[in-house]
Scaffold this motif. Structure first.
Motif, PDB file in Angstrom:
ATOM      1  N   ARG A  31      33.559  46.623  38.612  1.00  0.00           N
ATOM      2  CA  ARG A  31      33.483  46.895  37.177  1.00  0.00           C
ATOM      3  C   ARG A  31      32.045  46.736  36.715  1.00  0.00           C
ATOM      4  O   ARG A  31      31.230  46.091  37.386  1.00  0.00           O
ATOM      5  N   LYS A  32      31.736  47.340  35.588  1.00  0.00           N
ATOM      6  CA  LYS A  32      30.394  47.324  35.035  1.00  0.00           C
ATOM      7  C   LYS A  32      30.434  46.680  33.650  1.00  0.00           C
ATOM      8  O   LYS A  32      30.646  47.360  32.665  1.00  0.00           O
ATOM      9  N   PRO A  33      30.241  45.346  33.570  1.00  0.00           N
ATOM     10  CA  PRO A  33      30.307  44.669  32.282  1.00  0.00           C
ATOM     11  C   PRO A  33      29.149  45.013  31.334  1.00  0.00           C
ATOM     12  O   PRO A  33      29.244  44.767  30.146  1.00  0.00           O
ATOM     13  N   SER A  34      28.057  45.578  31.876  1.00  0.00           N
ATOM     14  CA  SER A  34      26.930  45.999  31.021  1.00  0.00           C
ATOM     15  C   SER A  34      26.165  47.108  31.732  1.00  0.00           C
ATOM     16  O   SER A  34      26.467  47.456  32.868  1.00  0.00           O
ATOM     17  N   HIS A  41      34.308  42.758  43.916  1.00  0.00           N
ATOM     18  CA  HIS A  41      35.003  41.844  44.810  1.00  0.00           C
ATOM     19  C   HIS A  41      35.087  42.594  46.129  1.00  0.00           C
ATOM     20  O   HIS A  41      35.618  43.709  46.193  1.00  0.00           O
ATOM     21  N   LEU A  42      34.510  41.995  47.158  1.00  0.00           N
ATOM     22  CA  LEU A  42      34.478  42.607  48.483  1.00  0.00           C
ATOM     23  C   LEU A  42      35.403  41.853  49.416  1.00  0.00           C
ATOM     24  O   LEU A  42      35.573  40.641  49.294  1.00  0.00           O
ATOM     25  N   ASP A  43      35.974  42.577  50.369  1.00  0.00           N
ATOM     26  CA  ASP A  43      36.772  41.947  51.412  1.00  0.00           C
ATOM     27  C   ASP A  43      35.975  41.974  52.702  1.00  0.00           C
ATOM     28  O   ASP A  43      35.457  43.021  53.105  1.00  0.00           O
ATOM     29  N   GLY A  46      39.274  39.454  55.575  1.00  0.00           N
ATOM     30  CA  GLY A  46      40.321  38.808  54.802  1.00  0.00           C
ATOM     31  C   GLY A  46      39.826  37.826  53.762  1.00  0.00           C
ATOM     32  O   GLY A  46      40.620  37.140  53.128  1.00  0.00           O
ATOM     33  N   ARG A  47      38.529  37.751  53.579  1.00  0.00           N
ATOM     34  CA  ARG A  47      37.949  36.839  52.594  1.00  0.00           C
ATOM     35  C   ARG A  47      37.484  37.638  51.383  1.00  0.00           C
ATOM     36  O   ARG A  47      36.810  38.648  51.524  1.00  0.00           O
ATOM     37  N   ASP A  48      37.808  37.153  50.208  1.00  0.00           N
ATOM     38  CA  ASP A  48      37.392  37.786  48.951  1.00  0.00           C
ATOM     39  C   ASP A  48      36.028  37.220  48.557  1.00  0.00           C
ATOM     40  O   ASP A  48      35.893  36.013  48.343  1.00  0.00           O
ATOM     41  N   ILE A  49      35.026  38.094  48.481  1.00  0.00           N
ATOM     42  CA  ILE A  49      33.663  37.667  48.166  1.00  0.00           C
ATOM     43  C   ILE A  49      33.230  38.301  46.844  1.00  0.00           C
ATOM     44  O   ILE A  49      33.050  39.511  46.775  1.00  0.00           O
ATOM     45  N   PRO A  50      33.063  37.485  45.787  1.00  0.00           N
ATOM     46  CA  PRO A  50      32.553  38.012  44.517  1.00  0.00           C
ATOM     47  C   PRO A  50      31.053  38.314  44.645  1.00  0.00           C
ATOM     48  O   PRO A  50      30.293  37.502  45.191  1.00  0.00           O
TER      49      PRO A  50
END
Length: 124
Positions: A31-34, A41-43, A46-50
């Protein structure tokens, strides 16, 4: 192991950075907040990496890429920076000493990788 990874890319468009990330990760969410920030969020295994990509993070020409996780493919900012330079061929900078609990690192000492080579750099 570092609690997070952060690198700075010189004059590298966000679209190119995302394409590089897609080589090693699966994008779960974006997403693009600005106008200057992209959050992903990348996988990875099996790990979620912000991840936050922030344009104009250091002056108008540098973009920050911040992996808010200790579970990345890299042991250090420098290892990530080397991989980014190989893939993107744009100048990359990262903290020279990495993250340390005691906070004794010099905030102006960075590691710079570009077409001329790599080495320590005083960034002010």
């Amino acid at each position: 192991m570092q609690p997070d990874i952060e690198i700075y890319l010189l004059s590298c468009p966000t679209e190119r950075i995302i394409s590089w990330l897609e080589q090693d990760f699966s994008v779960l969410d974006m997403r693009k907040p600005s106008d200057i920030a992209t959050k992903l969020h990348l996988d990875w295994n099996g790990r979620d990496i912000p991840v936050t990509i922030l344009e104009q993070a250091a002056g108008k020409r540098f973009t920050s890429v911040w992996f808010d996780s200790e579970q990345t493919p890299w042991e250090s900012d420098m290892e990530c920076a080397k991989r980014a330079f190989e893939a993107l061929q744009c100048e990359v900078r990262c903290n020279y000493q990495g993250w340390q609990e005691d906070g004794q690192e010099d905030p102006d000492l960075w590691w710079r990788i570009n077409a001329n080579g790599e080495g320590p750099y005083i960034w002010r």
